[in-house]
Design an enzyme around this catalytic site. Structure first.
Site, PDB file in Angstrom:
ATOM      1  CE  LYS A  58      -3.607  -0.001   2.723  1.00  0.00           C
ATOM      2  NZ  LYS A  58      -4.476  -0.140   3.929  1.00  0.00           N
TER       3      LYS A  58
HETATM    4  C1  E4P Z   1      -7.890   0.282   4.257  1.00  0.00           C
HETATM    5  O1  E4P Z   1      -7.010  -0.119   3.584  1.00  0.00           O
HETATM    6  C2  E4P Z   1      -7.933   1.565   4.948  1.00  0.00           C
HETATM    7  O2  E4P Z   1      -6.703   1.830   5.530  1.00  0.00           O
HETATM    8  C3  E4P Z   1      -9.037   1.533   5.947  1.00  0.00           C
HETATM    9  O3  E4P Z   1     -10.179   0.919   5.366  1.00  0.00           O
HETATM   10  C4  E4P Z   1      -9.364   2.884   6.543  1.00  0.00           C
HETATM   11  O4  E4P Z   1     -10.505   2.758   7.368  1.00  0.00           O
HETATM   12  P1  E4P Z   1     -10.945   3.873   8.419  1.00  0.00           P
HETATM   13  O5  E4P Z   1     -11.366   5.096   7.674  1.00  0.00           O
HETATM   14  O6  E4P Z   1     -12.079   3.247   9.165  1.00  0.00           O
HETATM   15  O7  E4P Z   1      -9.744   4.121   9.280  1.00  0.00           O
END
Ligand code: E4P
Length: 220
Positions: free
Chosen positions: A83
């Protein structure tokens, strides 16, 4: 549709794996912070449990360091997805990593314009943050629809993965709007599984089956 859980909690991951529908596990720095353990050890543990992709978000600031960090982590994982937080350095890193055959995900995506650049940089996945966009009064669902439609028109291979999903209706909506993947908290995955009418129906069927067996014994 690919389904991921957004957690580094081993108990949750083990339980989710028993459902036989999981495509992998996504993490980010905030999720790893909650665990309070060595991230490399935890990723290796997750990799042992998960028959699928394990996602790790780099924390370096420049592209060459991102690539180095990504390569180190990718070496620990059977099916790594790296990522990269949306930005100029991440675009460069995504191109290098994807050319090396390492899958990348452009995360923290909040516009169609960012999704175009992510696809051009060879990202395998792009993550629009549905919940966080809704939180500021915009429409995360509309963004999913717009990106999915644009990718389809342009023939980009990058998959839209809905992120920051808060409930079952988010998953249903983004599936209908063209997302090819979703990552969600464990709690939301369990909400997808259960429905009170399924539970009530099962109790009734079990009771009727018992009554039917009693009837058989009585009649023969
Ligand atoms: C996924 O890869 C993201 O980092 C995650 O879904 C973010 O979620 P949040 O907005 O609940 O922190």
């Amino acid at each position: 549709m690919e389904i991921y859980i957004d957690t580094a909690d081993l108990t949750e991951i083990k339980q989710a794996m028993t459902l036989s529908i999981l495509d992998g596990v996504t993490t980010n720095p905030s999720i790893l912070l909650k665990q309070g353990v060595s991230y490399k050890e935890r990723l290796a543990e997750i990799n042992e449990i998960v028959d699928g992709k394990v996602w790790y978000q780099v924390v370096s600031d420049n592209s060459m360091e991102m690539v180095k960090e990504a390569q180190e982590v990718a070496a620990l994982l059977s099916q790594p997805v790296i990522k990269l937080p949306m930005g100029a350095e991440s675009l460069k890193a995504s191109k290098i990593l994807s050319d090396q055959g390492i899958e990348t995900n452009m995360t923290l995506v909040f516009s169609v314009a960012q999704a175009i650049l992510s696809a051009k940089a060879g990202a395998s996945y792009v993550s629009p943050y549905v919940g966080r966009i809704n939180d500021i009064g915009w429409s995360g669902h509309q963004l999913i629809k717009d990106i999915a439609q644009m990718y389809s028109i342009q023939g980009f291979q990058t998959k839209v993965i809905g992120a920051s999903l808060r409930g079952t209706q988010d998953i249903v909506s983004i599936a209908e709007l063209g997302a090819k993947a979703a990552t969600m908290p464990f709690k939301v995955l369990m909400q997808m599984l259960h429905h009170p009418m399924s539970d009530i129906g099962l109790i009734q069927f079990r009771e009727d089956w018992k009554a039917y067996q009693a009837q058989l014994i009585e009649n023969f």
